[in-house]
Design a protein around this motif. Sequence first.
Motif, PDB file in Angstrom:
ATOM      1  N   ALA A 201      56.088 -53.633-124.466  1.00  0.00           N
ATOM      2  CA  ALA A 201      55.685 -53.206-123.533  1.00  0.00           C
ATOM      3  C   ALA A 201      56.489 -53.831-122.260  1.00  0.00           C
ATOM      4  CB  ALA A 201      54.225 -53.439-123.291  1.00  0.00           C
ATOM      5  N   GLY A 210      46.981 -52.559-117.880  1.00  0.00           N
ATOM      6  CA  GLY A 210      46.052 -52.273-119.165  1.00  0.00           C
ATOM      7  C   GLY A 210      46.446 -52.791-120.233  1.00  0.00           C
ATOM      8  N   THR A 213      44.023 -53.823-122.889  1.00  0.00           N
ATOM      9  CA  THR A 213      43.630 -52.506-123.760  1.00  0.00           C
ATOM     10  C   THR A 213      44.720 -52.631-124.868  1.00  0.00           C
ATOM     11  OG1 THR A 213      42.600 -51.249-122.104  1.00  0.00           O
ATOM     12  CG2 THR A 213      43.413 -50.117-124.069  1.00  0.00           C
ATOM     13  N   LEU A 214      45.964 -52.806-124.486  1.00  0.00           N
ATOM     14  CA  LEU A 214      46.958 -52.680-125.630  1.00  0.00           C
ATOM     15  C   LEU A 214      46.770 -53.675-126.569  1.00  0.00           C
ATOM     16  CD1 LEU A 214      49.747 -51.760-126.906  1.00  0.00           C
ATOM     17  CD2 LEU A 214      50.895 -53.168-124.851  1.00  0.00           C
ATOM     18  N   VAL A 273      55.354 -49.035-125.518  1.00  0.00           N
ATOM     19  CA  VAL A 273      53.823 -48.491-124.990  1.00  0.00           C
ATOM     20  C   VAL A 273      53.569 -48.699-123.553  1.00  0.00           C
ATOM     21  CG1 VAL A 273      51.306 -48.617-125.488  1.00  0.00           C
ATOM     22  CG2 VAL A 273      52.954 -48.896-127.212  1.00  0.00           C
ATOM     23  N   SER A 275      50.650 -48.562-121.398  1.00  0.00           N
ATOM     24  CA  SER A 275      49.091 -48.666-121.437  1.00  0.00           C
ATOM     25  C   SER A 275      48.431 -48.662-120.090  1.00  0.00           C
ATOM     26  CB  SER A 275      48.566 -49.960-122.103  1.00  0.00           C
ATOM     27  OG  SER A 275      49.178 -51.195-121.680  1.00  0.00           O
ATOM     28  N   SER A 297      51.984 -43.378-124.573  1.00  0.00           N
ATOM     29  CA  SER A 297      51.420 -43.545-123.050  1.00  0.00           C
ATOM     30  C   SER A 297      50.210 -43.213-122.734  1.00  0.00           C
ATOM     31  CB  SER A 297      52.488 -42.830-122.179  1.00  0.00           C
ATOM     32  OG  SER A 297      52.011 -42.875-120.752  1.00  0.00           O
ATOM     33  N   THR A 298      49.754 -43.944-122.086  1.00  0.00           N
ATOM     34  CA  THR A 298      48.213 -43.415-121.684  1.00  0.00           C
ATOM     35  C   THR A 298      48.272 -41.919-120.633  1.00  0.00           C
ATOM     36  OG1 THR A 298      48.247 -44.948-119.564  1.00  0.00           O
ATOM     37  CG2 THR A 298      47.016 -45.377-121.715  1.00  0.00           C
ATOM     38  N   ASP A 320      42.229 -46.688-121.111  1.00  0.00           N
ATOM     39  CA  ASP A 320      41.085 -47.681-121.537  1.00  0.00           C
ATOM     40  C   ASP A 320      40.301 -47.459-122.956  1.00  0.00           C
ATOM     41  OD1 ASP A 320      41.455 -49.601-119.505  1.00  0.00           O
ATOM     42  OD2 ASP A 320      40.016 -48.604-118.153  1.00  0.00           O
ATOM     43  N   PRO A 322      41.109 -48.216-126.645  1.00  0.00           N
ATOM     44  CA  PRO A 322      41.949 -48.906-127.380  1.00  0.00           C
ATOM     45  C   PRO A 322      42.011 -48.143-128.801  1.00  0.00           C
ATOM     46  CG  PRO A 322      40.051 -50.225-127.278  1.00  0.00           C
ATOM     47  CD  PRO A 322      40.208 -49.031-126.189  1.00  0.00           C
ATOM     48  N   LEU A 325      44.648 -45.472-128.755  1.00  0.00           N
ATOM     49  CA  LEU A 325      45.965 -46.085-128.589  1.00  0.00           C
ATOM     50  C   LEU A 325      46.353 -46.709-129.872  1.00  0.00           C
ATOM     51  CD1 LEU A 325      48.077 -46.557-126.404  1.00  0.00           C
ATOM     52  CD2 LEU A 325      46.898 -48.753-125.895  1.00  0.00           C
TER      53      LEU A 325
END
Length: 370
Positions: A201, A210, A213-214, A273, A275, A297-298, A320, A322, A325
Motif C-alpha cells: 500500500a 485506512g 483497517t488494512l 491495496v 484502504s 480497493s475500498t 472500514d 476488515p 478486505l
Amino acid sequence: MKKLLIILHDLSAGGAEKMMTRLAGALVDAGNDVTLLMLTGGGINAAHLDPRVKKIELRSPRTSRAVPALARFLRDNRFDAQLAALTHVNVVAIAAAMLSGTLARLHVSERNAFSHDKYVNPDFMVRLAYLVAPFLYRVIPNPVICVSRGVAQDLVDTTIARRQDVTIADNPVLDNDFREKAPGLPSHAWLLEKSSPVIVAVGRLAPQKGFDTLISAFAALPDRSARLIIFGEGALRARLFDQARALGVADRFDLPGYTNDPMAEVAAADCFVLSSRFEGSPNALVEALSTGTPVVSTRCPHGPQDILIGGVVAPLVAVDDPRALTKAIDQQLSRPRELHRQARIDAAARFMNASAVKTYLAALLGSPSP
C-alpha cells in the motif's frame, strides 16, 4: 503557445503536489510556457519538476500571508490562465487575483472530497479557508476544476456551490509511453527476493488512508507467510506499528517510509491495496493498475468506483470492513497474477499525460488545443 501559471503552497510529498508537478511537465509537452509558483517553497517533488518549467518560490512564512506578494507577482507577470490547487491555496489565489485584476484568468481546483477533507487539518487558517471557499466558488467567474465526478458532486451536494460552478479534469498520472516502460527495481528487500506473497500500500500515514483497517485485514489472512509493506510517512507510524505488534504480525509488516518510485515497488508486489476512507481521485490506484499488479480497493468516496468501473476491473469493498478486505485480498492472492492483467492496464490508460492535459486545457482555455 499559451503562458500558464500553476500556484501551490510547496512541492511536498502529497498527491496534489505530485500531480501538479506532472501537470506542469505535460502542459509544456503540449506546447505551453509554464511557470509553477510556490507560496512557501521547497518539497521533495521539486526534484521531479520538468526543468523546462519555470519555478518561482515566494518564501512566505505561511500560505495565508502570501496574498500581497502573490498579488504583486500576478500584476507584474501576465498569464493566459492561472491554476491554483488545494482549498487554502485557492482562497489565497482568489484574494490575490482580485487585488491584481486577474480574477478572470484564475482557475482553482479541488483535489479531494470536500465534505471529508475539511476536517483533516486542524490549523485555524486552513479551517477558515474551507469555511470561506464555497462562497467564493459561487461568485468567481470560472468553474472549480475537480479531479473526479465524485469530487464535483460532493462539492455541489454539501456546499452552496451549484452544478454550473464545477467542471472536471483528469489527473495526469502516467507517462504517455507507460505501456512500453519496464518497471524499475524495487528498493525493499521483501520485493527484491520474494519468499512469500507481498501486499503493498502507498500513502500518507493518516486516518484518511485506512491503514488500520488494512492491518486488521492482513492479520486475518489465511496465508500466515504473507507480508505487508506500507510506503509513506505520517503521524500514525508508531500507532500502526503498535497495532501490528498487538495483532502478532509485526515480523511480517514494515513501514519503510517514502519511496521515490512507488510503481517499482507495486509492480513487484502480489497485490496492491487502497484502504482509504475517502479520496478525490486516487493516483496510487491508477499507478498500481498501470503495472498490471492485482489490486483491491475500498468503495470510498470518491474515485475508485469510477476508475475500477464499479468493480469490473478489480474488487471494491466497503470502507472500514476488515473482513471484506481480508476476503478480497485472499481471493486476489489465490488467483493467477496475470488474470485480467490487461484489463487493469487498459483502465489506467485514461490517465495518461496526453489524455489528461486535454481536459485541463479545455477547462483553462476553453479549448483542448494549446
